[in-house]
Design a protein around this motif. Structure first.
Motif, PDB file in Angstrom:
ATOM      1  N   ALA A   1      57.893  57.497  -8.228  1.00  0.00           N
ATOM      2  CA  ALA A   1      59.343  57.423  -8.042  1.00  0.00           C
ATOM      3  C   ALA A   1      59.688  57.052  -6.604  1.00  0.00           C
ATOM      4  O   ALA A   1      60.617  56.267  -6.367  1.00  0.00           O
ATOM      5  N   GLN A   2      58.950  57.597  -5.641  1.00  0.00           N
ATOM      6  CA  GLN A   2      59.189  57.244  -4.237  1.00  0.00           C
ATOM      7  C   GLN A   2      58.995  55.744  -4.029  1.00  0.00           C
ATOM      8  O   GLN A   2      59.819  55.086  -3.394  1.00  0.00           O
ATOM      9  N   ILE A   3      57.919  55.209  -4.559  1.00  0.00           N
ATOM     10  CA  ILE A   3      57.638  53.777  -4.421  1.00  0.00           C
ATOM     11  C   ILE A   3      58.719  52.956  -5.116  1.00  0.00           C
ATOM     12  O   ILE A   3      59.222  51.971  -4.565  1.00  0.00           O
TER      13      ILE A   3
ATOM     14  N   ILE B   1      65.600  49.901  -2.899  1.00  0.00           N
ATOM     15  CA  ILE B   1      66.335  49.798  -1.636  1.00  0.00           C
ATOM     16  C   ILE B   1      66.144  48.414  -1.035  1.00  0.00           C
ATOM     17  O   ILE B   1      67.107  47.781  -0.589  1.00  0.00           O
ATOM     18  N   ARG B   2      64.903  47.931  -1.031  1.00  0.00           N
ATOM     19  CA  ARG B   2      64.642  46.591  -0.486  1.00  0.00           C
ATOM     20  C   ARG B   2      65.400  45.515  -1.263  1.00  0.00           C
ATOM     21  O   ARG B   2      65.960  44.585  -0.676  1.00  0.00           O
ATOM     22  N   VAL B   3      65.432  45.630  -2.578  1.00  0.00           N
ATOM     23  CA  VAL B   3      66.145  44.659  -3.406  1.00  0.00           C
ATOM     24  C   VAL B   3      67.642  44.696  -3.096  1.00  0.00           C
ATOM     25  O   VAL B   3      68.271  43.647  -2.907  1.00  0.00           O
ATOM     26  N   ALA B   4      68.217  45.884  -3.035  1.00  0.00           N
ATOM     27  CA  ALA B   4      69.645  45.999  -2.759  1.00  0.00           C
ATOM     28  C   ALA B   4      69.983  45.475  -1.361  1.00  0.00           C
ATOM     29  O   ALA B   4      71.012  44.811  -1.172  1.00  0.00           O
ATOM     30  N   ARG B   5      69.130  45.754  -0.396  1.00  0.00           N
ATOM     31  CA  ARG B   5      69.360  45.235   0.966  1.00  0.00           C
ATOM     32  C   ARG B   5      69.295  43.712   0.986  1.00  0.00           C
ATOM     33  O   ARG B   5      70.118  43.057   1.648  1.00  0.00           O
ATOM     34  N   THR B   6      68.325  43.145   0.297  1.00  0.00           N
ATOM     35  CA  THR B   6      68.208  41.685   0.234  1.00  0.00           C
ATOM     36  C   THR B   6      69.439  41.085  -0.426  1.00  0.00           C
ATOM     37  O   THR B   6      69.995  40.090   0.061  1.00  0.00           O
ATOM     38  N   ALA B   7      69.881  41.677  -1.521  1.00  0.00           N
ATOM     39  CA  ALA B   7      71.084  41.197  -2.205  1.00  0.00           C
ATOM     40  C   ALA B   7      72.292  41.275  -1.284  1.00  0.00           C
ATOM     41  O   ALA B   7      73.108  40.350  -1.240  1.00  0.00           O
ATOM     42  N   LEU B   8      72.398  42.367  -0.538  1.00  0.00           N
ATOM     43  CA  LEU B   8      73.505  42.540   0.398  1.00  0.00           C
ATOM     44  C   LEU B   8      73.443  41.499   1.518  1.00  0.00           C
ATOM     45  O   LEU B   8      74.437  40.844   1.831  1.00  0.00           O
ATOM     46  N   GLN B   9      72.267  41.322   2.088  1.00  0.00           N
ATOM     47  CA  GLN B   9      72.106  40.415   3.231  1.00  0.00           C
ATOM     48  C   GLN B   9      72.307  38.942   2.858  1.00  0.00           C
ATOM     49  O   GLN B   9      72.678  38.144   3.707  1.00  0.00           O
ATOM     50  N   THR B  10      72.067  38.599   1.618  1.00  0.00           N
ATOM     51  CA  THR B  10      72.160  37.197   1.212  1.00  0.00           C
ATOM     52  C   THR B  10      73.420  36.881   0.417  1.00  0.00           C
ATOM     53  O   THR B  10      73.670  35.709   0.112  1.00  0.00           O
ATOM     54  N   ALA B  11      74.215  37.868   0.103  1.00  0.00           N
ATOM     55  CA  ALA B  11      75.381  37.667  -0.766  1.00  0.00           C
ATOM     56  C   ALA B  11      76.373  36.658  -0.201  1.00  0.00           C
ATOM     57  O   ALA B  11      76.818  35.748  -0.912  1.00  0.00           O
ATOM     58  N   ARG B  12      76.724  36.812   1.064  1.00  0.00           N
ATOM     59  CA  ARG B  12      77.742  35.934   1.646  1.00  0.00           C
ATOM     60  C   ARG B  12      77.285  34.470   1.651  1.00  0.00           C
ATOM     61  O   ARG B  12      78.095  33.565   1.472  1.00  0.00           O
ATOM     62  N   ALA B  13      76.004  34.240   1.802  1.00  0.00           N
ATOM     63  CA  ALA B  13      75.494  32.865   1.823  1.00  0.00           C
ATOM     64  C   ALA B  13      75.256  32.316   0.407  1.00  0.00           C
ATOM     65  O   ALA B  13      75.504  31.145   0.148  1.00  0.00           O
TER      66      ALA B  13
ATOM     67  N   TYR C   1      76.966  46.404  -3.211  1.00  0.00           N
ATOM     68  CA  TYR C   1      75.590  46.469  -2.705  1.00  0.00           C
ATOM     69  C   TYR C   1      75.462  47.462  -1.550  1.00  0.00           C
ATOM     70  O   TYR C   1      74.482  48.192  -1.464  1.00  0.00           O
ATOM     71  N   ALA C   2      76.442  47.485  -0.669  1.00  0.00           N
ATOM     72  CA  ALA C   2      76.394  48.426   0.452  1.00  0.00           C
ATOM     73  C   ALA C   2      76.419  49.871  -0.060  1.00  0.00           C
ATOM     74  O   ALA C   2      75.649  50.721   0.420  1.00  0.00           O
ATOM     75  N   ALA C   3      77.264  50.147  -1.036  1.00  0.00           N
ATOM     76  CA  ALA C   3      77.320  51.492  -1.617  1.00  0.00           C
ATOM     77  C   ALA C   3      76.013  51.820  -2.326  1.00  0.00           C
ATOM     78  O   ALA C   3      75.530  52.958  -2.254  1.00  0.00           O
ATOM     79  N   GLU C   4      75.436  50.849  -2.994  1.00  0.00           N
ATOM     80  CA  GLU C   4      74.176  51.078  -3.703  1.00  0.00           C
ATOM     81  C   GLU C   4      73.046  51.398  -2.727  1.00  0.00           C
ATOM     82  O   GLU C   4      72.224  52.275  -2.990  1.00  0.00           O
ATOM     83  N   VAL C   5      72.998  50.713  -1.615  1.00  0.00           N
ATOM     84  CA  VAL C   5      71.977  51.013  -0.599  1.00  0.00           C
ATOM     85  C   VAL C   5      72.124  52.461  -0.135  1.00  0.00           C
ATOM     86  O   VAL C   5      71.138  53.202  -0.055  1.00  0.00           O
TER      87      VAL C   5
ATOM     88  N   HIS D   1      70.032  58.104  -0.423  1.00  0.00           N
ATOM     89  CA  HIS D   1      70.190  59.520  -0.761  1.00  0.00           C
ATOM     90  C   HIS D   1      69.169  59.920  -1.831  1.00  0.00           C
ATOM     91  O   HIS D   1      68.524  60.973  -1.724  1.00  0.00           O
ATOM     92  N   ILE D   2      69.002  59.095  -2.839  1.00  0.00           N
ATOM     93  CA  ILE D   2      68.019  59.377  -3.894  1.00  0.00           C
ATOM     94  C   ILE D   2      66.619  59.448  -3.293  1.00  0.00           C
ATOM     95  O   ILE D   2      65.826  60.333  -3.652  1.00  0.00           O
ATOM     96  N   ALA D   3      66.307  58.555  -2.371  1.00  0.00           N
ATOM     97  CA  ALA D   3      64.984  58.562  -1.732  1.00  0.00           C
ATOM     98  C   ALA D   3      64.747  59.882  -0.998  1.00  0.00           C
ATOM     99  O   ALA D   3      63.650  60.455  -1.071  1.00  0.00           O
TER     100      ALA D   3
END
Length: 123
Positions: free
Chosen positions: A57-59, A65-77, A96-100, A105-107
């Protein structure tokens, strides 16, 4: 087993009983199974050893988290090229920001439960 300070932590998930209470490990395993793909949750090894399920579950959460961050970082482009209206793009970025934040918190919760499981299973 006496209650540990882990329960006092704001990161302790409300779905999991306090460490040391009756059936707390079962409640931990049930909660952890909800965090991993169902095919993993049913593996007999993970059912017999909740600490292995907690590790997985930790992994899993770290990857999410990495997926959500990538989605957030690339969304505007990326999203304007999909023909989405600016309002939809802004809403998606907030989502995406809320999901991160929620995944972080879940982590922390998974780490708290993992630590309690490790402590409970030490000889």
């Amino acid at each position: 087993m006496p209650l540990t300070s882990t329960r006092i932590s704001p990161d302790w998930p409300c779905q999991v009983k306090a460490p040391g209470s009756y059936d707390w490990e079962r409640s931990a395993a049930k909660w952890l199974r909800e965090l991993v793909p169902s095919r993993y949750a049913g593996y007999p090894l993970f059912i017999r050893h909740p600490v292995l399920l907690a590790r997985h579950a930790q992994i899993q959460v770290q990857h999410e988290i990495r997926v959500a961050r990538t989605a957030l970082q690339t969304a505007r482009a990326d999203l304007p090229g999909l023909g989405l209206h600016e309002g939809v793009i802004e809403h998606t970025i907030k989502l995406y920001a809320a999901e991160v934040m929620q995944l972080q918190h879940i982590a922390r919760s998974v780490r708290a439960v993992t630590q309690a499981l490790v402590e409970a299973n030490r000889p």
